[in-house]
Design a protein around this motif. Structure first.
Motif, short mmCIF file in Angstrom:
data_model
loop_
_atom_site.label_atom_id
_atom_site.label_comp_id
_atom_site.label_asym_id
_atom_site.label_seq_id
_atom_site.Cartn_x
_atom_site.Cartn_y
_atom_site.Cartn_z
N HIS A 186 0.85 -1.20 0.00
CA HIS A 186 0.00 0.00 0.00
C HIS A 186 0.88 1.24 0.00
O HIS A 186 1.84 1.32 0.77
CB HIS A 186 -0.92 0.02 1.23
N HIS A 229 0.99 5.79 -1.48
CA HIS A 229 0.24 6.98 -1.89
C HIS A 229 0.83 7.55 -3.18
O HIS A 229 1.54 8.57 -3.15
CB HIS A 229 0.30 8.04 -0.79
N HIS A 237 -7.00 8.74 -1.97
CA HIS A 237 -6.09 8.24 -0.94
C HIS A 237 -4.82 7.62 -1.52
O HIS A 237 -3.73 8.18 -1.37
CB HIS A 237 -6.87 7.24 -0.07
#
Ligand SMILES: [Zn+2]
Length: 267
Positions: free
Chosen positions: A141, A143, A214
Motif C-alpha cells: 500500500h 500513496h 487516498h
C-alpha cells in the motif's frame, strides 16, 4: 546485516528495504505512510515463540491458517528503511484456527514493534489470493501522487473512464497493467468497510486497487512487482494530468488503436 536475522529472510528483507526506499524517493511515502507484507511461510519453518504479542482477527481467515508473514511495523518511516530494515518489520503468524495472529519483532533490539494497522486488510487479501491459488505473495500500500490526484476528477469516478484515460495516454500502460486499476470510492482509512471493498475487488480479479482520494494497494508475486504495477499506472496518470494542464487540444490513442492493444494485450 546483523547475524540475528534468520538467513532465509535476508533477500526478502533487502527487497523490502529497496522498495520502501524507492517509495520514499518517488514521494509516495510521506511520514510513516505505506505498508508492505509478504508471505514467508516457505522461508520460516519454525513457529514463532520468544515474547510474542497477539490479538484476535476481526474475521477468521482459515485460508491462511498457520502461515507466516513479514510485515512493516506501524509508525516505521520508509525513508529510513535502506539503512536498517531489520528493526522496522515484524514477523506475524496466523493461528492454526485462522482466527488469531501473534507477532514478534525480527531482531531482539527492536522489541515492542507492532505490525502496520492495515494488517487485517493485508491478511484478508492474502487469504483471498491463497483461496484463488494466486501466485501473488506480496501486498503493498502506498500513496502514488498522480493516481491519488486523478481520482479527484469527477469523470474518474467512473472506473471505465479512469482506465480509458490511463490506457489512451501511454500504450505500455495497457501492456504492463492489462487489468488497469479497480476503483474503490472514498471510505475511511483503516475501516472495515475499506477492507471489505478492497477484498471484493481482489476477489473479482483486480491486482491494483485505487482508493479514491487516498492511494493504491496492489498484490504481486513479490514487492518489486507490486511497485511496478502501481508505478506504470501512476506514470500514465501523470501524463493525463500534464495533458489536461497543457490547455491544448488533446488526442491520445483513438478507439481503433485502443482496440488493437486490447486484442493483443487484453485480459
Ligand atoms: Zn494510506
Amino acid at each position: 546485516m546483523p547475524g540475528t536475522i534468520p538467513r532465509p529472510l535476508e533477500p526478502i528483507l533487502r527487497e523490502f528495504a529497496d522498495v520502501a526506499g524507492c517509495l520514499w524517493d518517488l514521494g509516495w511515502a510521506e511520514a510513516s505512510a505505506g505498508n508492505i507484507s509478504a508471505d514467508v511461510t516457505s522461508l520460516i519453518k519454525v513457529p514463532l515463540t520468544r515474547g510474542r504479542t497477539g490479538q484476535e482477527l476481526p474475521v477468521p481467515l482459515p485460508a491462511i491458517a498457520g502461515r507466516r508473514y513479514l510485515v512493516t511495523a506501524t509508525g516505521s518511516r520508509f525513508r529510513d528503511f535502506r539503512s536498517s530494515p531489520e528493526d522496522k518489520v515484524c514477523l506475524v503468524e496466523v493461528s492454526a484456527g485462522g482466527n488469531r495472529i501473534s507477532w514478534n519483532s525480527l531482531v531482539f533490539t527492536a522489541r515492542g514493534l507492532n505490525p502496520t494497522s492495515e494488517l487485517p486488510s493485508h491478511l484478508e487479501i492474502h487469504a483471498i489470493l491463497r483461496a484463488l491459488g494466486s501466485a501473488s505473495r506480496a501486498v503493498l500500500h502506498t500513496h502514488p501522487t498522480h493516481l491519488a490526484t486523478i481520482s479527484h476528477l469527477r469523470r474518474c469516478a467512473d472506473p471505465d473512464e479512469l482506465n480509458r484515460l490511463l490506457w489512451m495516454t501511454h500504450p505500455e500502460a495497457k501492456i504492463f497493467a492489462p487489468r488497469g486499476a479497480a476503483l474503490v470510492p472514498y471510505l475511511l482509512p483503516g475501516s472495515n468497510e475499506l477492507g471489505a471493498a478492497t477484498a471484493r475487488a481482489v476477489r473479482n480479479g483486480a491486482d491494483t486497487i485505487l482508493w479514491r482520494y487516498h492511494g493504491c494497494i496492489a498484490h504481486a508475486p513479490d514487492p518489486s512487482t507490486a511497485l511496478d504495477r502501481i508505478h506504470v499506472l501512476d506514470k500514465a496518470a501523470k501524463m493525463v494530468l500534464m495533458c489536461l494542464a497543457a490547455g491544448e487540444p488533446w488526442e491520445g490513442l483513438d478507439a481503433a488503436e485502443l482496440a488493437e492493444l486490447f486484442a493483443k494485450f487484453g485480459k
